[in-house]
Each structure stands twice: as structure tokens, then as C-alpha cells.
Design an enzyme around this catalytic site. Structure first.
Site, mmCIF file in Angstrom:
data_model
loop_
_atom_site.group_PDB
_atom_site.id
_atom_site.type_symbol
_atom_site.label_atom_id
_atom_site.label_comp_id
_atom_site.label_asym_id
_atom_site.label_seq_id
_atom_site.Cartn_x
_atom_site.Cartn_y
_atom_site.Cartn_z
ATOM 1 N N ARG A 105 9.895 12.480 3.695
ATOM 2 C CA ARG A 105 9.388 11.108 3.583
ATOM 3 C C ARG A 105 10.052 10.446 2.377
ATOM 4 O O ARG A 105 10.038 10.991 1.277
ATOM 5 C CB ARG A 105 7.868 11.140 3.392
ATOM 6 C CG ARG A 105 7.259 9.793 3.069
ATOM 7 C CD ARG A 105 5.752 9.926 2.922
ATOM 8 N NE ARG A 105 5.149 8.645 2.641
ATOM 9 C CZ ARG A 105 4.630 8.306 1.463
ATOM 10 N NH1 ARG A 105 4.653 9.145 0.446
ATOM 11 N NH2 ARG A 105 4.090 7.115 1.303
ATOM 12 N N HIS A 149 7.430 0.700 -1.078
ATOM 13 C CA HIS A 149 6.734 1.604 -2.001
ATOM 14 C C HIS A 149 6.694 0.892 -3.368
ATOM 15 O O HIS A 149 7.417 1.260 -4.281
ATOM 16 C CB HIS A 149 7.462 2.949 -2.057
ATOM 17 C CG HIS A 149 6.643 4.081 -2.612
ATOM 18 N ND1 HIS A 149 6.221 5.155 -1.858
ATOM 19 C CD2 HIS A 149 6.153 4.307 -3.847
ATOM 20 C CE1 HIS A 149 5.532 5.993 -2.614
ATOM 21 N NE2 HIS A 149 5.484 5.506 -3.840
ATOM 22 N N ASN A 194 3.168 1.665 1.250
ATOM 23 C CA ASN A 194 2.590 2.827 0.593
ATOM 24 C C ASN A 194 1.373 2.386 -0.203
ATOM 25 O O ASN A 194 1.434 1.412 -0.966
ATOM 26 C CB ASN A 194 3.597 3.454 -0.375
ATOM 27 C CG ASN A 194 2.987 4.635 -1.116
ATOM 28 O OD1 ASN A 194 2.714 5.669 -0.507
ATOM 29 N ND2 ASN A 194 2.719 4.472 -2.411
ATOM 30 N N TYR A 339 -5.470 13.095 -3.347
ATOM 31 C CA TYR A 339 -5.256 13.994 -4.483
ATOM 32 C C TYR A 339 -6.509 14.752 -4.899
ATOM 33 O O TYR A 339 -6.442 15.920 -5.215
ATOM 34 C CB TYR A 339 -4.673 13.220 -5.673
ATOM 35 C CG TYR A 339 -3.223 12.860 -5.422
ATOM 36 C CD1 TYR A 339 -2.219 13.789 -5.656
ATOM 37 C CD2 TYR A 339 -2.871 11.634 -4.880
ATOM 38 C CE1 TYR A 339 -0.895 13.497 -5.383
ATOM 39 C CE2 TYR A 339 -1.545 11.322 -4.597
ATOM 40 C CZ TYR A 339 -0.561 12.265 -4.851
ATOM 41 O OH TYR A 339 0.743 11.988 -4.561
ATOM 42 N N TRP A 446 3.554 16.024 -2.147
ATOM 43 C CA TRP A 446 4.090 15.134 -3.166
ATOM 44 C C TRP A 446 4.236 15.943 -4.422
ATOM 45 O O TRP A 446 3.263 16.520 -4.880
ATOM 46 C CB TRP A 446 3.152 13.939 -3.446
ATOM 47 C CG TRP A 446 3.801 12.966 -4.386
ATOM 48 C CD1 TRP A 446 3.625 12.870 -5.751
ATOM 49 C CD2 TRP A 446 4.748 11.953 -4.045
ATOM 50 N NE1 TRP A 446 4.405 11.870 -6.269
ATOM 51 C CE2 TRP A 446 5.103 11.291 -5.244
ATOM 52 C CE3 TRP A 446 5.355 11.544 -2.842
ATOM 53 C CZ2 TRP A 446 6.033 10.242 -5.278
ATOM 54 C CZ3 TRP A 446 6.256 10.501 -2.881
ATOM 55 C CH2 TRP A 446 6.583 9.859 -4.085
HETATM 56 O O1 IFM Z 1 4.072 9.063 -7.728
HETATM 57 C C1 IFM Z 1 2.999 8.433 -7.114
HETATM 58 C C2 IFM Z 1 3.460 7.746 -5.848
HETATM 59 O O2 IFM Z 1 4.451 6.800 -6.109
HETATM 60 C C3 IFM Z 1 2.297 7.040 -5.192
HETATM 61 N N1 IFM Z 1 1.181 7.945 -5.027
HETATM 62 C C4 IFM Z 1 0.734 8.663 -6.179
HETATM 63 C C5 IFM Z 1 1.902 9.414 -6.766
HETATM 64 C C6 IFM Z 1 1.446 10.255 -7.954
HETATM 65 O O3 IFM Z 1 0.955 9.474 -8.970
#
Ligand code: IFM
Length: 509
Positions: A105, A149, A194, A339, A446
Site C-alpha cells: 500500500r 495521504h 487516508n 492502533y 504499518w
Molecule cells: O504514519 C502515520 C500515517 O501517515 C497515518 N496513520 C498513522 C501513522 C502512524 O502515526
């Protein structure tokens, strides 16, 4: 840190992970890749500004994120060079292959592809994304592309106030049109925005993300421009209109030839009531209405949630009948970034003043994470409950977990055991949710690298790979988590070097 140090550490990790019988405290893993459907995809991701660098190279112009970072807001760091992904993408795709990624992604930098925001396409930008996509596909890695994003071209922000103006809708759709036309023969998964919800909140309420607008007393930064009471609702409205028009464009002009799908992405915490009181339980429902319902209600049911409309009053725009019809049903999948879980306490005092921002409209207090965040609490049941909530409340849409991962201080260690524990627990939660009927289609860690973070600049990282910023080559080194993920993806039946998190734990509670 000297290069040989990383090399030795990397070698040690390979030996540890590769040598099953040698693990002293490993316990047999309780799930493997094979427990997931074959068509379920596992990947990882990044975003343009956070990795590409080459900020003003080959015709790219600044985005609102460049401007925000250059004003010192990302802990003084910026993405001028970042991980130099623009130049090192071949090497990076090799690492993706080594890791066994099935999908990747990433986002397209609008200001690299169309530096004036609208109009002519930058051939060099086009070439870069074509090469990138072709190389992914040549290695059997599905490209999943995000169109925005947090990086609107700065020129549009300066010209008409960016997302505050309805003009942004037309320009965004034209940008999406170029992307579908140029890349849609190979890209099947498109995401418009995003974290659309956080984009509105961070960018226009607290000022904690680009374009950094807020008004006192609501900002987390010193607010020099903005209006936290109105602007977040206005830009969210424009995001929804832009999203729906983009989906309509795709369905009418491209879908019959390209067979792809278009979704939107939201930041999705799970919320638990702090106590069992009716007040905290209702406040928790409000948290969900504001974070998810703000976007999902219009997308699934055609209008904002009643709770949100009631608190925001005339500060939230209304949809015309036609807009509501256009927005309803305008997504093929939902992307979520999850998260951790937060605990919610009712806070009715917030409603006593007429001058409120979105957070005050929610009338609640959070707990669960403290700033600066050094590591997220590992609460996999939260993800399972979130997926169940989406199933129950929003008609079980197809879901991609676009982001999930653990943050850690970026201190050079490759032994990121807490990240392995976290990933192991959360992937287990996804499996549980699938077994309970969730329509989840994919999962992306991520992030692939440690990259530029909005919060913390280069001081914190989520990466499977460490990027040595002291080395002018910006050499990448696999962390323990990269080896762990690779072994999981390749179906190697290894023991894991982590304290056991049993899958059934995530059923309890
Ligand atoms: O790095 C960021 C991303 O750009 C968007 N979501 C949260 C991630 C971690 O903070």
C-alpha cells in the site's frame, strides 16, 4: 552507528529466526498463513511524503505536508530526503519480495504527478509511478493505492484554501481521473482519502496535521489561522463529496474495463466505556458516532448520525437530497487504520459552552494513551470488537486493515520484540474476527520502513525495516519483526520468539 554493527545484528537475527530448534523460549505458534483464506492479502505500506524524498526533484511541487513540516511541526524534521524511496525503489521492492509481501500500500503524490494541482501531467512523475507499479506487479505484489495521504498540492491551498473550498472536489476528481486512466489497467484497489476523519480533525480542529489550521483555545499548536468550530465539519463534507464523485467517475468510466474497487480509509480506534455507567456507555457510543459514523453513516445510510448533527447544530453542513443519494453506497470497501483501544468517560460540561470544536461536541474524555506515545498498549480484543461493530452497524462491508503496527523510539535496535508481540496478537485478532463472520479482506503492517512521522519526525518508528539516517546511503536493515512477518507469510512453521499470546485470549472479555 557504524555499518558493521547493523550487519552483525542483522546476521544474528537471521540466525535466530532461521534456526528453529535453537529458540530457547519460543512456543509453537497457534496460527499460520494457511489459517487465512488464500485470497486474503497480507502486505505492508508507506505513504508518498513519508518515504519518497526528492521533494523538489523532477518537477514535483510542494504539498501542504511539505509546508507543514518546513514550519517545524514534525519535530523539526521534513521529507525533503525522507527514506529516498524515489531513488531506491528497486532495492525497496526487492526487500518487499524478500519479506514475502503479497500486497503493498502506497500513495501517489498529487504534486509530483500534477505539480500545478490541475492541468498538465508531469511525465517524470508518471514514469516513476508506472515503474513502481510495474515492478511490484512483476514480482507478484498487488499495488493498493491511496490517492490522498494528507498531501494536497500547496498551490491549491494557496489559491483557494484547499479542502475548505468546494473547488477542491473538482480538482481531486480530475486528479483521480488521471490516476485511473494511467494506472488503472494494473491497479485494482484504490483508496480516496487516508484517515479522512483525522485529516479533518488534525488539519482543521487541533492543527496537529497539515495544513495546521485551528483556532484558540482548541489547537494543540499555536493557532495562527483557522476556525476549529466550523472548518473540520466543512472539509469532512468536501471529502465525502469528493470521494463520492470519484467513485461515481470510476464506476461510470473505468469499472467495466478495469474491474477495480474504490474505498475510503478512516482512523478507527476501538472505544471502551471507562465505567459501566449509562453515561460512559452512551459517551462511548458517541465516540464511535463521531469517529466512524461521521463518514460511515453518510456512506451507508445517506446522512450524518443524529448525535453528531445534534451536537454540531448548524455548524455541520447538510446534504441535498441528490448529494445524499450520491454518497450513499459510494464505496466498495472500507479501509481502517487501527492502533489501539481508548477508554471513554462522559464529560457533559463540554456542552455548556456554545463555542465548541468537534472534540467538545463529543462531550467526552479519553484515556488509554499518553503523549508522547512510546508504545501502544496491546489490546487485540479491541480490533476484534471493532471489526464486529463494523459488521453489525454498517452491514458488514468488505474491509482492509490498511494500517496496524507498533511504535517505538527509533534508537537503532533491530530487536523489536514488542512489535513482534503486537503483530502476532493483532493478526490473531483478525483471524478471530474472520471466524466470527467479519468481511475483512486484507491486512497491512504499518509501516514497511521507519519513515517520517507526523508526530515525532524521525524519532519514532513503526517500521519492519530500520533506515540508518546516519549513513548517506540510507541503508535499510531488517528488524526482528521483518523476519517474523516473512516467516509467517512464507508459511514457515517456526516457533516464535515471543511470550505466547493465545488466540483464545482474544475471545474472552
Ligand atoms: O504514519 C502515520 C500515517 O501517515 C497515518 N496513520 C498513522 C501513522 C502512524 O502515526
Amino acid at each position: 552507528m557504524p555499518k558493521y554493527f547493523f550487519r552483525l545484528l542483522a546476521l544474528a537475527l537471521v540466525l535466530v529466526i532461521g534456526n528453529v530448534g535453537f529458540l530457547a523460549f519460543g512456543v509453537a505458534d497457534e496460527y499460520g498463513r494457511d489459517d487465512f483464506p488464500a485470497e486474503f492479502v497480507f502486505g505492508s505500506g508507506t505513504s508518498a511524503y513519508q518515504v519518497e524524498g526528492a521533494a523538489l526533484e523532477d518537477g514535483r511541487s510542494f504539498s501542504i505536508w511539505d509546508a507543514y513540516a518546513h514550519s517545524g511541526f514534525c519535530d523539526g524534521a521534513n521529507g525533503d530526503i525522507a527514506c529516498d524511496g524515489y531513488h531506491k525503489y528497486k532495492e525497496d521492492i526487492k526487500l518487499m519480495v524478500d519479506t514475502g509481501l503479497e500486497a503493498f500500500r502506497f500513495s501517489i503524490s498529487w504534486s509530483r504527478l500534477i505539480p500545478n494541482g490541475r492541468g498538465s501531467v508531469n511525465e517524470k512523475g508518471l514514469q516513476f509511478y508506472n515503474d513502481f507499479i510495474n515492478r511490484l506487479i512483476a514480482h507478484g505484489i498487488q499495488p493498493h493505492v491511496t490517492l490522498n495521504h494528507i498531501d494536497l498540492p500547496l498551490i491549491l491551498e494557496d489559491e483557494y484554501g484547499g479542502w475548505l473550498s468546494r473547488k477542491s472536489v473538482k480538482d481531486f476528481v480530475a486528479f483521480a481521473d488521471v490516476c485511473f486512466r494511467e494506472f488503472g489497467d494494473r491497479v485494482l484497489h484504490w483508496t480516496t482519502f487516508n484517515e479522512a476523519n483525522l485529516y479533518a480533525l488534525g488539519g482543521y480542529d487541533t492543527g496537529s496535521s497539515p495544513p495546521g489550521r485551528c483556532s484558540s483555545p482548541f489547537g494543540y499548536i499555536n493557532c495562527s489561522r483557522g476556525d476549529s468550530t466550523h472548518e473540520p465539519y466543512l472539509v469532512a463534507h468536501h471529502f465525502l463529496l469528493a470521494h463520492a464523485s470519484t467513485v461515481r467517475l470510476y464506476r461510470e468510466k473505468y469499472k467495466a474495463m478495469q474491474y477495480g474497487s474504490v474505498g475510503i480509509n478512516l482512523l478507527a480506534f476501538w472505544f471502551e466505556p471507562y465505567t459501566n455507567t449509562i453515561q460512559d456507555v452512551k459517551a462511548t457510543q458517541r465516540a464511535n458516532d463521531f469517529y466512524l459514523g461521521w463518514f460511515l453513516n453518510p456512506l451507508v445510510k445517506g446522512d450524518y448520525p443524529e448525535t453528531v448533527k445534534k451536537s454540531a447544530g448548524n455548524r455541520i453542513p447538510t446534504f441535498t437530497k441528490l448529494e445524499s443519494q450520491k454518497i450513499k453506497g459510494s464505496f466498495d470497501f472500507l479501509g481502517i487504520n487501527h492502533y489501539t483501544t481508548l477508554y471513554i468517560k462522559d464529560n457533559p460540561n463540554d456542552l455548556e459552552t456554545d463555542t465548541r470544536d468537534v472534540y467538545a461536541d463529543m462531550a467526552l474524555i479519553y484515556s488509554g494513551i499518553e503523549f508522547p506515545i512510546t508504545e501502544f498498549p496491546v489490546i487485540p480484543i479491541g480490533l476484534e470488537k471493532l471489526l464486529n461493530h463494523l459488521k453489525e452497524e454498517y452491514r458488514n462491508p468488505p474491509i482492509y486493515i490498511h494500517e496496524n503496527g507498533q511504535v517505538q523510539a527509533r534508537n537503532g535496535t533491530l530487536m523489536d520484540t514488542p512489535r513482534v508481540e503486537y503483530l502476532h496478537a493483532y493478526i490473531g485478532a483478525v483471524l478471530s474476527a474472520l471466524r466470527n463472520g467479519s468481511n475483512t479482506k486484507g491486512y497491512f503492517v504499518w509501516s514497511f520502513f521507519d519513515l517520517l512521522e507526523m508526530v515525532g519526525g524521525y524519532n519514532y518508528g513503526y517500521g519492519l525495516y530500520y533506515v540508518d539516517l546516519d549513513d548517506k546511503e540510507l541503508t535499510r536493515y531488517p528488524k526482528l519483526s521483518a523476519h517474523w512477518y516473512a516467516n509467517f507469510l512464507k508459511g514457515n512453521n517456526i516457533n516464535v520468539i515471543i511470550p505466547k499470546v493465545k488466540l483464545k485470549d482474544s475471545f474472552s472479555n
